[in-house]
Scaffold this motif. Structure first.
Motif, PDB file in Angstrom:
ATOM      1  N   LYS A 135      33.515  27.931  38.091  1.00  0.00           N
ATOM      2  CA  LYS A 135      34.963  27.972  37.885  1.00  0.00           C
ATOM      3  C   LYS A 135      35.511  29.400  38.029  1.00  0.00           C
ATOM      4  CE  LYS A 135      38.696  26.282  35.231  1.00  0.00           C
ATOM      5  NZ  LYS A 135      39.316  24.986  35.360  1.00  0.00           N
ATOM      6  N   LEU A 136      34.785  30.373  37.509  1.00  0.00           N
ATOM      7  CA  LEU A 136      35.310  31.744  37.477  1.00  0.00           C
ATOM      8  C   LEU A 136      34.759  32.631  38.591  1.00  0.00           C
ATOM      9  CD1 LEU A 136      35.229  32.472  33.629  1.00  0.00           C
ATOM     10  CD2 LEU A 136      37.086  31.534  35.001  1.00  0.00           C
ATOM     11  N   GLN A 137      33.881  32.066  39.411  1.00  0.00           N
ATOM     12  CA  GLN A 137      33.304  32.858  40.506  1.00  0.00           C
ATOM     13  C   GLN A 137      32.572  34.091  39.996  1.00  0.00           C
ATOM     14  OE1 GLN A 137      33.447  31.885  43.968  1.00  0.00           O
ATOM     15  NE2 GLN A 137      33.815  30.053  42.746  1.00  0.00           N
ATOM     16  N   VAL A 138      31.723  33.861  38.977  1.00  0.00           N
ATOM     17  CA  VAL A 138      30.818  34.917  38.513  1.00  0.00           C
ATOM     18  C   VAL A 138      29.409  34.345  38.594  1.00  0.00           C
ATOM     19  CG1 VAL A 138      32.481  36.053  36.986  1.00  0.00           C
ATOM     20  CG2 VAL A 138      31.054  34.192  36.083  1.00  0.00           C
ATOM     21  N   ASP A 139      28.421  35.149  38.291  1.00  0.00           N
ATOM     22  CA  ASP A 139      27.049  34.657  38.316  1.00  0.00           C
ATOM     23  C   ASP A 139      26.683  34.075  36.950  1.00  0.00           C
ATOM     24  OD1 ASP A 139      24.685  35.044  40.409  1.00  0.00           O
ATOM     25  OD2 ASP A 139      23.881  35.028  38.350  1.00  0.00           O
ATOM     26  N   ALA A 140      25.886  33.016  36.941  1.00  0.00           N
ATOM     27  CA  ALA A 140      25.494  32.395  35.672  1.00  0.00           C
ATOM     28  C   ALA A 140      24.734  33.380  34.773  1.00  0.00           C
ATOM     29  CB  ALA A 140      24.649  31.149  35.928  1.00  0.00           C
ATOM     30  N   THR A 141      24.114  34.389  35.362  1.00  0.00           N
ATOM     31  CA  THR A 141      23.403  35.391  34.561  1.00  0.00           C
ATOM     32  C   THR A 141      24.368  36.347  33.844  1.00  0.00           C
ATOM     33  OG1 THR A 141      23.276  36.870  36.462  1.00  0.00           O
ATOM     34  CG2 THR A 141      21.403  35.411  36.091  1.00  0.00           C
ATOM     35  N   GLN A 142      25.655  36.234  34.187  1.00  0.00           N
ATOM     36  CA  GLN A 142      26.657  37.107  33.548  1.00  0.00           C
ATOM     37  C   GLN A 142      27.368  36.402  32.391  1.00  0.00           C
ATOM     38  OE1 GLN A 142      28.807  37.826  37.233  1.00  0.00           O
ATOM     39  NE2 GLN A 142      27.959  39.897  37.370  1.00  0.00           N
ATOM     40  N   LEU A 143      26.784  35.283  31.930  1.00  0.00           N
ATOM     41  CA  LEU A 143      27.453  34.474  30.904  1.00  0.00           C
ATOM     42  C   LEU A 143      26.561  34.224  29.699  1.00  0.00           C
ATOM     43  CD1 LEU A 143      28.961  31.877  33.375  1.00  0.00           C
ATOM     44  CD2 LEU A 143      30.272  33.516  32.019  1.00  0.00           C
ATOM     45  N   LEU A 144      27.167  34.254  28.528  1.00  0.00           N
ATOM     46  CA  LEU A 144      26.451  33.860  27.307  1.00  0.00           C
ATOM     47  C   LEU A 144      27.380  33.062  26.397  1.00  0.00           C
ATOM     48  CD1 LEU A 144      23.775  34.170  25.675  1.00  0.00           C
ATOM     49  CD2 LEU A 144      24.934  35.987  24.422  1.00  0.00           C
ATOM     50  N   PRO A 145      27.077  31.770  26.179  1.00  0.00           N
ATOM     51  CA  PRO A 145      27.872  30.978  25.241  1.00  0.00           C
ATOM     52  C   PRO A 145      27.553  31.375  23.794  1.00  0.00           C
ATOM     53  CG  PRO A 145      26.752  29.559  26.831  1.00  0.00           C
ATOM     54  CD  PRO A 145      26.115  30.922  26.909  1.00  0.00           C
ATOM     55  N   GLY A 146      28.545  31.200  22.931  1.00  0.00           N
ATOM     56  CA  GLY A 146      28.353  31.510  21.519  1.00  0.00           C
ATOM     57  C   GLY A 146      29.030  30.489  20.632  1.00  0.00           C
ATOM     58  N   CYS A 147      28.691  30.534  19.354  1.00  0.00           N
ATOM     59  CA  CYS A 147      29.271  29.636  18.359  1.00  0.00           C
ATOM     60  C   CYS A 147      30.679  30.149  18.032  1.00  0.00           C
ATOM     61  CB  CYS A 147      28.369  29.611  17.122  1.00  0.00           C
ATOM     62  SG  CYS A 147      28.916  28.472  15.863  1.00  0.00           S
ATOM     63  N   GLY A 148      31.586  29.915  18.954  1.00  0.00           N
ATOM     64  CA  GLY A 148      32.900  30.529  18.897  1.00  0.00           C
ATOM     65  C   GLY A 148      32.802  31.963  19.412  1.00  0.00           C
ATOM     66  N   SER A 149      33.919  32.520  19.872  1.00  0.00           N
ATOM     67  CA  SER A 149      33.821  33.912  20.317  1.00  0.00           C
ATOM     68  C   SER A 149      33.591  34.833  19.120  1.00  0.00           C
ATOM     69  CB  SER A 149      35.013  34.343  21.169  1.00  0.00           C
ATOM     70  OG  SER A 149      36.209  33.888  20.647  1.00  0.00           O
ATOM     71  N   ASN A 150      33.873  34.335  17.922  1.00  0.00           N
ATOM     72  CA  ASN A 150      33.536  35.127  16.729  1.00  0.00           C
ATOM     73  C   ASN A 150      32.049  35.490  16.678  1.00  0.00           C
ATOM     74  OD1 ASN A 150      35.624  35.719  14.537  1.00  0.00           O
ATOM     75  ND2 ASN A 150      36.201  33.685  15.231  1.00  0.00           N
ATOM     76  N   GLU A 151      31.192  34.530  17.047  1.00  0.00           N
ATOM     77  CA  GLU A 151      29.766  34.851  17.032  1.00  0.00           C
ATOM     78  C   GLU A 151      29.440  35.927  18.068  1.00  0.00           C
ATOM     79  OE1 GLU A 151      26.789  32.260  18.684  1.00  0.00           O
ATOM     80  OE2 GLU A 151      25.245  33.046  17.359  1.00  0.00           O
ATOM     81  N   LEU A 152      30.146  35.879  19.195  1.00  0.00           N
ATOM     82  CA  LEU A 152      29.860  36.861  20.247  1.00  0.00           C
ATOM     83  C   LEU A 152      30.262  38.268  19.802  1.00  0.00           C
ATOM     84  CD1 LEU A 152      31.010  34.419  22.987  1.00  0.00           C
ATOM     85  CD2 LEU A 152      28.670  35.282  22.729  1.00  0.00           C
ATOM     86  N   ILE A 153      31.329  38.360  19.008  1.00  0.00           N
ATOM     87  CA  ILE A 153      31.710  39.666  18.448  1.00  0.00           C
ATOM     88  C   ILE A 153      30.576  40.168  17.545  1.00  0.00           C
ATOM     89  CG2 ILE A 153      33.387  40.895  16.997  1.00  0.00           C
ATOM     90  CD1 ILE A 153      35.464  38.710  17.866  1.00  0.00           C
TER      91      ILE A 153
END
Ligand SMILES: *Cc1c(COP(=O)(O)O)cnc(C)c1O
Length: 372
Positions: A83-101
């Motif tokens: 969808k965003l035209q990036v590489d899958a290696t450039q992505l990390l899902p999290g338990c809400g973006s709060n977890e990513l912070i």
């Protein structure tokens, strides 16, 4: 020895995040018989509910719940990448973006490795930094907007991350591409710039800032996105980070093996394709902002023009007005924790909810003997 004495230094002094009051809690405390009488406009949730495509996926997938999730989030990462035209290696899902912070904190922050943020930006950056004992430099906003020149000046040798919430919660303001490009041209090499884009999909595509280009260029940039707001999935807890692979690799090392639930990933994949829902959400937010602004003007109240699904309005005594509105069954958010005791933040609801809210606001103002 007490628990407190055994705790790590500083833990007892950490502030506790004050979330929007849950509907059931308000109903219990204030003696409402029916939770339906209560309207929650406090947590920037989607007034249309969850994406219907996501709900279908959740129902379909419920029978698989005896299985652990795919800890590598293969399908979700590939769906977002496409969808965003990036590489899958450039992505990390999290338990809400709060977890990513928090993961950014684990990977990059500590005593001697701090953050720069705006004084009225999302408070979780500060809470996370403080929980890692990291120094926080807080930079005054200009007209409720990130002052990127001042933030650049505030960067110190011990700064690791600059947080820019765009559009920002709770002000609803945005910094444009020209200011961002100027900032990125001068930001020092030792600093990671984190753009929190929790509300980005609410903007018309034509005015969405393109900071993804910095990820593609391999700059030290992290983007945070979430399914909580535009896609209406706040209860599921799912968001994602977009960053160069090296950064994602580090964040990956400090996360729990199954940090995102299987149901959340299935729902997110379905929601990503639900363009019709996103278009409808943009419209309800745009119309609702208009309706609320007219109401504020009628009451003689100043507000901060917003690009997101919430709006700051100056009501004089924010906490008092918040409490009086609660009694009318409308939950909004007091802003004293953001150093804005005169303000409340109202999330855009449906036409009916906005109307209810304006009536409750007008009543609350008359009780507190103020304008309105
Ligand atoms: C709501 C919000 C988030 C999203 O939080 P989730 O953990 O994804 O629900 C992140 N950043 C900002 C600025 C927000 O307002």
């Amino acid at each position: 020895m007490t628990f407190t004495q055994l705790a790590r230094e500083g833990v007892k002094d950490l502030a506790v995040y004050e979330p929007g009051r849950p509907i059931e809690e308000v109903a219990r405390d204030l003696g409402f018989e029916d939770a339906e009488q209560i309207h929650k406009l406090a947590s920037n949730e989607n007034p249309l509910g969850p994406s219907p495509a996501a709900v279908k996926a959740i129902t379909r997938f419920a029978r698989q719940m005896h299985r652990y999730p795919d800890g590598g989030a293969f399908y979700l990462r590939h769906a977002i990448a496409k969808k965003l035209q990036v590489d899958a290696t450039q992505l990390l899902p999290g338990c809400g973006s709060n977890e990513l912070i928090e993961l950014l904190g684990h990977a990059f922050l500590g005593p001697g490795a701090g953050i720069v943020m705006a004084d009225r930006a999302f408070v979780v950056y500060r809470l996370v930094a403080e929980s890692f004992g990291a120094p926080v430099v807080s930079v005054p906003m200009k007209q409720f907007t990130h002052d990127l020149d001042a933030m650049l000046q505030a960067i110190r040798p011990d700064t690791r991350i600059v947080f820019i919430s765009n559009p920002n919660n709770p002000t609803g303001t945005m910094v444009g591409m020209a200011a961002i490009d100027a900032f990125m041209a001068r930001v020092p090499e030792h600093v990671i710039v984190c753009f929190d884009e929790a509300y980005i999909e609410l903007l018309d595509p034509a005015i969405q800032p393109d900071v993804l280009k910095y990820v593609r260029e391999g700059r030290k940039v992290v983007l945070l996105r979430t399914f909580s707001k535009t896609y209406g999935l706040a209860g599921l807890r799912i968001g994602y980070a977009i960053a160069p692979e090296e950064c994602i690799g580090l964040m990956n090392r400090v996360r729990q093996p199954f940090n995102v639930s299987a149901i959340a990933m299935e729902a997110a994949v379905a929601a990503l394709d639900d363009d019709e829902f996103v278009v409808r959400t943009r419209k309800v937010v745009k119309d609702g902002l208009h309706q609320l602004q007219i109401g504020f003007t009628t009451c003689g109240l100043d507000y901060v023009p917003s690009l997101a699904n919430f709006i700051l309005v100056n009501v004089g005594q924010g906490r008092k007005v918040f409490e009086n509105m609660l009694r009318e069954g409308v939950i909004v958010r007091p802003m004293d924790a953001y150093g804005l005791p005169e303000y409340i933040r109202i999330t855009v609801g449906t036409t009916e909810e906005n109307q209810k809210c304006l009536e409750a606001l007008s009543f609350a103002l008359s009780l507190s003997g103020q304008k309105g």
